[in-house]
Each structure stands twice: as C-alpha cells, then as structure tokens.
Design a protein around this motif. Structure first.
Motif, short mmCIF file in Angstrom:
data_model
loop_
_atom_site.label_atom_id
_atom_site.label_comp_id
_atom_site.label_asym_id
_atom_site.label_seq_id
_atom_site.Cartn_x
_atom_site.Cartn_y
_atom_site.Cartn_z
N SER A 169 0.82 -1.05 0.01
CA SER A 169 0.25 0.02 -0.05
C SER A 169 0.92 1.47 0.12
CB SER A 169 -0.95 0.01 1.36
OG SER A 169 -1.63 -1.13 1.16
N LYS A 170 2.03 1.15 0.66
CA LYS A 170 2.70 2.41 0.80
C LYS A 170 3.34 2.73 -0.43
CE LYS A 170 7.17 3.91 2.92
NZ LYS A 170 8.47 3.55 3.69
N TRP A 171 4.02 1.64 -1.22
CA TRP A 171 4.41 1.74 -2.68
C TRP A 171 3.71 2.16 -3.51
CZ3 TRP A 171 9.26 3.01 -3.14
CH2 TRP A 171 9.96 2.53 -2.09
N ILE A 172 2.31 1.55 -3.54
CA ILE A 172 1.44 2.02 -4.45
C ILE A 172 0.91 3.54 -4.17
CG2 ILE A 172 -1.09 1.67 -5.12
CD1 ILE A 172 -0.90 -1.17 -4.43
N TYR A 173 1.09 4.02 -3.16
CA TYR A 173 0.47 5.28 -2.87
C TYR A 173 1.71 6.21 -3.44
CZ TYR A 173 -0.20 9.73 -0.40
OH TYR A 173 -0.52 11.10 -0.18
N LEU A 174 2.93 5.80 -3.15
CA LEU A 174 4.20 6.61 -3.45
C LEU A 174 4.21 6.69 -5.12
CD1 LEU A 174 6.81 5.81 -1.11
CD2 LEU A 174 5.60 7.76 -1.33
N LEU A 175 3.93 5.61 -5.87
CA LEU A 175 3.69 5.68 -7.31
C LEU A 175 2.52 6.43 -7.87
CD1 LEU A 175 4.65 4.28 -9.99
CD2 LEU A 175 2.62 2.59 -9.32
N SER A 176 1.40 6.40 -7.14
CA SER A 176 0.33 7.20 -7.40
C SER A 176 0.69 8.62 -7.29
CB SER A 176 -0.85 7.00 -6.71
OG SER A 176 -1.39 5.65 -6.67
N LEU A 177 1.31 9.07 -6.33
CA LEU A 177 1.71 10.45 -6.08
C LEU A 177 2.85 10.90 -7.14
CD1 LEU A 177 1.60 12.95 -4.15
CD2 LEU A 177 3.44 11.82 -2.82
N GLY A 178 3.74 9.96 -7.65
CA GLY A 178 4.72 10.16 -8.57
C GLY A 178 3.89 10.47 -9.98
N LEU A 179 2.90 9.63 -10.07
CA LEU A 179 2.10 9.68 -11.47
C LEU A 179 1.37 10.92 -11.36
CD1 LEU A 179 0.73 6.00 -11.97
CD2 LEU A 179 2.59 7.06 -13.30
N TYR A 180 0.92 11.45 -10.32
CA TYR A 180 0.38 12.64 -10.40
C TYR A 180 1.06 13.97 -10.71
CZ TYR A 180 -3.16 16.10 -8.43
OH TYR A 180 -3.73 17.24 -7.93
N LEU A 181 2.13 13.83 -10.02
CA LEU A 181 3.07 14.75 -10.27
C LEU A 181 3.73 14.92 -11.59
CD1 LEU A 181 5.36 14.59 -6.90
CD2 LEU A 181 3.45 16.34 -7.51
N VAL A 182 4.06 13.87 -12.30
CA VAL A 182 4.24 13.83 -13.58
C VAL A 182 3.32 14.40 -14.67
CG1 VAL A 182 4.95 12.51 -15.46
CG2 VAL A 182 6.07 11.93 -13.42
N GLY A 183 2.03 13.97 -14.18
CA GLY A 183 0.96 14.41 -15.02
C GLY A 183 0.64 15.83 -15.00
N GLY A 184 0.95 16.40 -13.54
CA GLY A 184 0.52 17.77 -13.19
C GLY A 184 1.74 18.61 -13.90
N PHE A 185 2.74 18.09 -14.17
CA PHE A 185 4.00 18.76 -14.60
C PHE A 185 3.52 19.16 -16.28
CE2 PHE A 185 7.62 18.83 -17.38
CZ PHE A 185 8.30 20.23 -16.96
N PHE A 186 3.25 17.89 -16.99
CA PHE A 186 2.90 18.10 -18.17
C PHE A 186 1.59 18.97 -18.76
CE2 PHE A 186 5.86 14.60 -18.79
CZ PHE A 186 7.00 15.27 -19.80
N ALA A 187 0.79 18.78 -17.63
CA ALA A 187 -0.53 19.40 -18.02
C ALA A 187 -0.50 21.04 -17.74
CB ALA A 187 -1.49 18.76 -16.78
N PHE A 188 0.09 21.48 -16.57
CA PHE A 188 -0.10 22.71 -16.03
C PHE A 188 1.53 23.68 -16.46
CE2 PHE A 188 -3.20 20.51 -13.69
CZ PHE A 188 -4.16 21.16 -14.36
N ILE A 189 2.58 23.03 -16.03
CA ILE A 189 3.74 23.74 -16.01
C ILE A 189 4.44 23.59 -17.33
CG2 ILE A 189 6.14 23.73 -14.75
CD1 ILE A 189 4.70 22.55 -12.38
N ALA A 190 4.63 22.69 -17.83
CA ALA A 190 5.35 22.60 -19.35
C ALA A 190 4.90 23.38 -20.18
CB ALA A 190 5.29 21.00 -19.56
N PRO A 191 3.42 23.49 -20.42
CA PRO A 191 2.95 24.38 -21.27
C PRO A 191 3.37 25.85 -21.20
CG PRO A 191 1.11 23.02 -20.61
CD PRO A 191 2.22 22.90 -19.74
N ILE A 192 3.75 26.24 -19.89
CA ILE A 192 3.92 27.61 -19.67
C ILE A 192 5.64 27.72 -19.81
CG2 ILE A 192 4.49 29.35 -17.89
CD1 ILE A 192 1.87 28.06 -16.30
N ILE A 193 6.25 26.81 -19.51
CA ILE A 193 7.58 26.63 -19.74
C ILE A 193 8.07 26.91 -21.34
CG2 ILE A 193 10.01 25.49 -19.43
CD1 ILE A 193 8.74 24.81 -16.67
N PHE A 194 7.46 25.87 -22.01
CA PHE A 194 7.62 25.69 -23.48
C PHE A 194 6.91 26.49 -24.44
CE2 PHE A 194 9.05 21.75 -20.99
CZ PHE A 194 10.48 21.88 -21.08
N SER A 195 6.22 27.38 -23.97
CA SER A 195 5.39 28.15 -25.08
C SER A 195 6.15 29.50 -25.43
CB SER A 195 4.03 28.42 -24.41
OG SER A 195 4.27 29.29 -23.29
#
Length: 121
Positions: A95-121
C-alpha cells in the motif's frame, strides 16, 4: 486493512488518468510520434474529453490522493492480527509503494498539464 489497500488502488487508477490526459500526449509528440497520438484519438475518442477537462481530472485525483494519504497515515501503526501478521505487513508495504507510485504519476501528469505549457510556450 482492506480499506487502505482499496483506497490506494483507486488513487493509483485516478492518478493514471492524469498521465492519459497530459503526459502521454506530450511524450508521444516530443518523440515524434504524433501519428500514433492521432491513431490513439481515433480509436479512443473519449481521450479528448479527458484532456479538455483536465482540471476536473486533477481535482478528483488530488482529492483521492489526499484521502488515501490520510488513510495511509492513520493506519500506519495499527496492530496486525497475530494469525495474519505476515500478510498484513506485506499488504501495508504494498500500500505504501502504491501510494508513492500514485503520487509520482500525479506529479508527472501535473507537470505536463500545467507547468510544461508555460515553460515551453
């Protein structure tokens, strides 16, 4: 014990949706596989809805991560039944590793959804 594991699996599923809406399309386009992305949208046309509603997807995923984190934190020191001690410990670790994996996936998705468009536009 089952509630925590179930909460973490739902969190993993909802966090994975952030990758589908944002990180996967960005990855495919960046490696020159725009045609593959176009074919995926043709096969799965509802992917466009997920991308259009990324704020809703990220809000739901963030809420699930928060709830799962609370459940994980509150049950970290609970005693395991004597007859199922080994299964309890392995489930707790999974459960701990699944939670940490979920958190990592969320952060990667958040980067590409909200931060990368600002940086690379």
């Amino acid at each position: 014990m089952n509630k925590r594991y179930f909460a973490n699996l739902i969190t993993l599923l909802s966090s994975s949706s952030t990758l589908i809406c944002c990180a996967l399309p960005a990855l495919l386009v960046s490696i020159g596989a725009g045609a593959t992305l176009s074919a995926a949208v043709t096969i799965f046309p509802k992917i466009v809805w997920v991308s259009e509603n990324k704020e809703l997807i990220f809000g739901f995923s963030g809420a699930m991560l928060f709830i799962s984190g609370i459940v994980q934190y509150r049950s970290r020191n609970m005693a395991c039944p004597i007859d199922q001690r080994e299964a309890c410990r392995s489930t707790r670790a999974a459960s701990k590793w699944i939670y940490l994996l979920s958190l990592g996936l969320y952060l990667v998705g958040g980067f590409f959804a909200f931060i990368a468009p600002i940086i690379f536009s």
